[in-house]
Scaffold this motif. Structure first.
Motif, PDB file in Angstrom:
ATOM      1  N   PHE A   1      28.786 -45.282 -54.794  1.00 36.82           N
ATOM      2  CA  PHE A   1      29.484 -44.363 -55.060  1.00 36.82           C
ATOM      3  C   PHE A   1      30.804 -45.183 -55.963  1.00 36.82           C
ATOM      4  N   PHE A   2      31.731 -45.564 -55.216  1.00 34.85           N
ATOM      5  CA  PHE A   2      33.015 -45.992 -56.269  1.00 34.85           C
ATOM      6  C   PHE A   2      32.959 -47.143 -56.679  1.00 34.85           C
ATOM      7  N   VAL A   3      32.006 -47.928 -56.369  1.00 29.90           N
ATOM      8  CA  VAL A   3      31.531 -49.031 -56.905  1.00 29.90           C
ATOM      9  C   VAL A   3      31.614 -48.959 -59.039  1.00 29.90           C
ATOM     10  N   ILE A   4      30.821 -47.774 -58.743  1.00 27.95           N
ATOM     11  CA  ILE A   4      29.478 -47.470 -59.536  1.00 27.95           C
ATOM     12  C   ILE A   4      31.100 -46.440 -60.577  1.00 27.95           C
ATOM     13  N   LEU A   5      31.816 -45.446 -60.154  1.00 24.64           N
ATOM     14  CA  LEU A   5      32.710 -44.896 -60.230  1.00 24.64           C
ATOM     15  C   LEU A   5      33.899 -45.778 -61.191  1.00 24.64           C
ATOM     16  N   GLY A   6      34.478 -47.211 -60.718  1.00 24.27           N
ATOM     17  CA  GLY A   6      35.330 -47.296 -61.141  1.00 24.27           C
ATOM     18  C   GLY A   6      34.858 -48.252 -62.373  1.00 24.27           C
TER      19      GLY A   6
ATOM     20  N   TYR B   1      26.970 -40.653 -65.850  1.00 24.72           N
ATOM     21  CA  TYR B   1      27.213 -41.468 -64.321  1.00 24.72           C
ATOM     22  C   TYR B   1      25.741 -41.441 -63.886  1.00 24.72           C
ATOM     23  N   ASN B   2      25.488 -40.426 -63.425  1.00 25.26           N
ATOM     24  CA  ASN B   2      23.913 -40.327 -62.904  1.00 25.26           C
ATOM     25  C   ASN B   2      22.684 -41.399 -63.652  1.00 25.26           C
ATOM     26  N   ILE B   3      23.075 -42.147 -64.942  1.00 29.23           N
ATOM     27  CA  ILE B   3      21.889 -42.334 -65.425  1.00 29.23           C
ATOM     28  C   ILE B   3      22.519 -43.960 -65.000  1.00 29.23           C
ATOM     29  N   LEU B   4      23.698 -44.614 -65.683  1.00 26.85           N
ATOM     30  CA  LEU B   4      24.837 -45.604 -65.139  1.00 26.85           C
ATOM     31  C   LEU B   4      24.411 -45.669 -63.121  1.00 26.85           C
ATOM     32  N   PHE B   5      24.486 -44.868 -62.621  1.00 29.49           N
ATOM     33  CA  PHE B   5      24.050 -45.580 -60.525  1.00 29.49           C
ATOM     34  C   PHE B   5      22.487 -45.227 -61.069  1.00 29.49           C
ATOM     35  N   ALA B   6      21.696 -44.690 -60.801  1.00 27.86           N
ATOM     36  CA  ALA B   6      19.952 -44.891 -61.012  1.00 27.86           C
ATOM     37  C   ALA B   6      20.384 -46.191 -61.787  1.00 27.86           C
ATOM     38  N   ASP B   7      20.246 -46.515 -62.709  1.00 27.57           N
ATOM     39  CA  ASP B   7      19.656 -47.631 -63.516  1.00 27.57           C
ATOM     40  C   ASP B   7      19.691 -49.133 -63.129  1.00 27.57           C
ATOM     41  N   HIS B   8      21.373 -49.143 -61.829  1.00 25.77           N
ATOM     42  CA  HIS B   8      21.892 -49.968 -61.696  1.00 25.77           C
ATOM     43  C   HIS B   8      22.241 -50.209 -60.094  1.00 25.77           C
ATOM     44  N   GLN B   9      21.276 -49.825 -59.459  1.00 24.51           N
ATOM     45  CA  GLN B   9      21.241 -49.783 -58.035  1.00 24.51           C
ATOM     46  C   GLN B   9      20.104 -51.244 -57.519  1.00 24.51           C
ATOM     47  N   ASN B  10      20.387 -51.691 -56.569  1.00 24.95           N
ATOM     48  CA  ASN B  10      19.672 -53.111 -55.842  1.00 24.95           C
ATOM     49  C   ASN B  10      18.850 -52.597 -55.246  1.00 24.95           C
ATOM     50  N   ILE B  11      18.156 -52.255 -54.483  1.00 30.61           N
ATOM     51  CA  ILE B  11      17.303 -51.611 -53.244  1.00 30.61           C
ATOM     52  C   ILE B  11      17.178 -52.416 -52.271  1.00 30.61           C
ATOM     53  N   PHE B  12      18.045 -53.760 -52.787  1.00 29.72           N
ATOM     54  CA  PHE B  12      17.986 -55.255 -51.782  1.00 29.72           C
ATOM     55  C   PHE B  12      18.753 -55.008 -50.986  1.00 29.72           C
ATOM     56  N   LEU B  13      19.669 -54.971 -51.808  1.00 26.82           N
ATOM     57  CA  LEU B  13      21.745 -55.427 -50.928  1.00 26.82           C
ATOM     58  C   LEU B  13      22.119 -53.404 -50.438  1.00 26.82           C
TER      59      LEU B  13
END
Length: 148
Positions: free
Chosen positions: A20-25, A40-52
């Motif tokens: 949350f805080f990485v994407i918020l920054g 923000y929600n689209i940015l957060f959802a589209d740039h998640q790496n499930i393996f990390l």
């Protein structure tokens, strides 16, 4: 509840806070800096790496539940400091550029060819800085030919 499930859920919870805080920054210091229109929600959802996410969930969960030492506390504290550091403008902008920006790209449409930097590759549009025009343009993904 078994300690293994408790460790996994605790790790997922704390990893979610770190994400949350990485994407918020990135949102505050990169997306708003370049005036890119994305929620923000689209940015957060589209740039998640499930393996990390899973990797850090297991590591942090293990450190919280099983490794009750000062070293575990230092590691978790350092991860929180690193994720909060993206709220500092130069760091957030640099992290956003590393993750989102593609430099020296050529994009071709039916009529024109553009050369510059991709600031943000969204779901339907591409925010692009053209070096020749010296301005930011929004390109519809449906009109772009080929791969960029």
């Amino acid at each position: 509840m078994s300690k293994l499930i408790q460790a996994l859920l605790s790790g997922m919870f704390f990893t979610f806070i770190l994400d949350f805080f990485v994407i918020l920054g990135i949102k505050l210091n990169y997306i708003q800096f370049y005036n890119i229109h994305v929620y923000y929600n689209i940015l957060f959802a589209d740039h998640q790496n499930i393996f990390l996410f899973l990797f850090f969930s297991f590591i942090i969960g293990y450190l919280i539940i099983y490794a009750k030492t000062k070293i575990a506390l230092i590691i978790i504290g350092a991860l929180f400091v690193l994720s909060f550091s993206t709220l500092i403008p130069p760091i957030g902008k640099a992290v956003g550029e590393m993750i989102l920006m593609k430099k020296n790209v050529t994009i071709k449409t039916d009529k024109f060819s553009y050369h510059g930097n991709i600031y943000y590759d969204g779901r339907k549009t591409v925010t692009f800085y053209d070096n020749e025009l010296k301005k930011v343009i929004i390109l519809n993904k449906n009109k772009i030919r080929g791969q960029y």
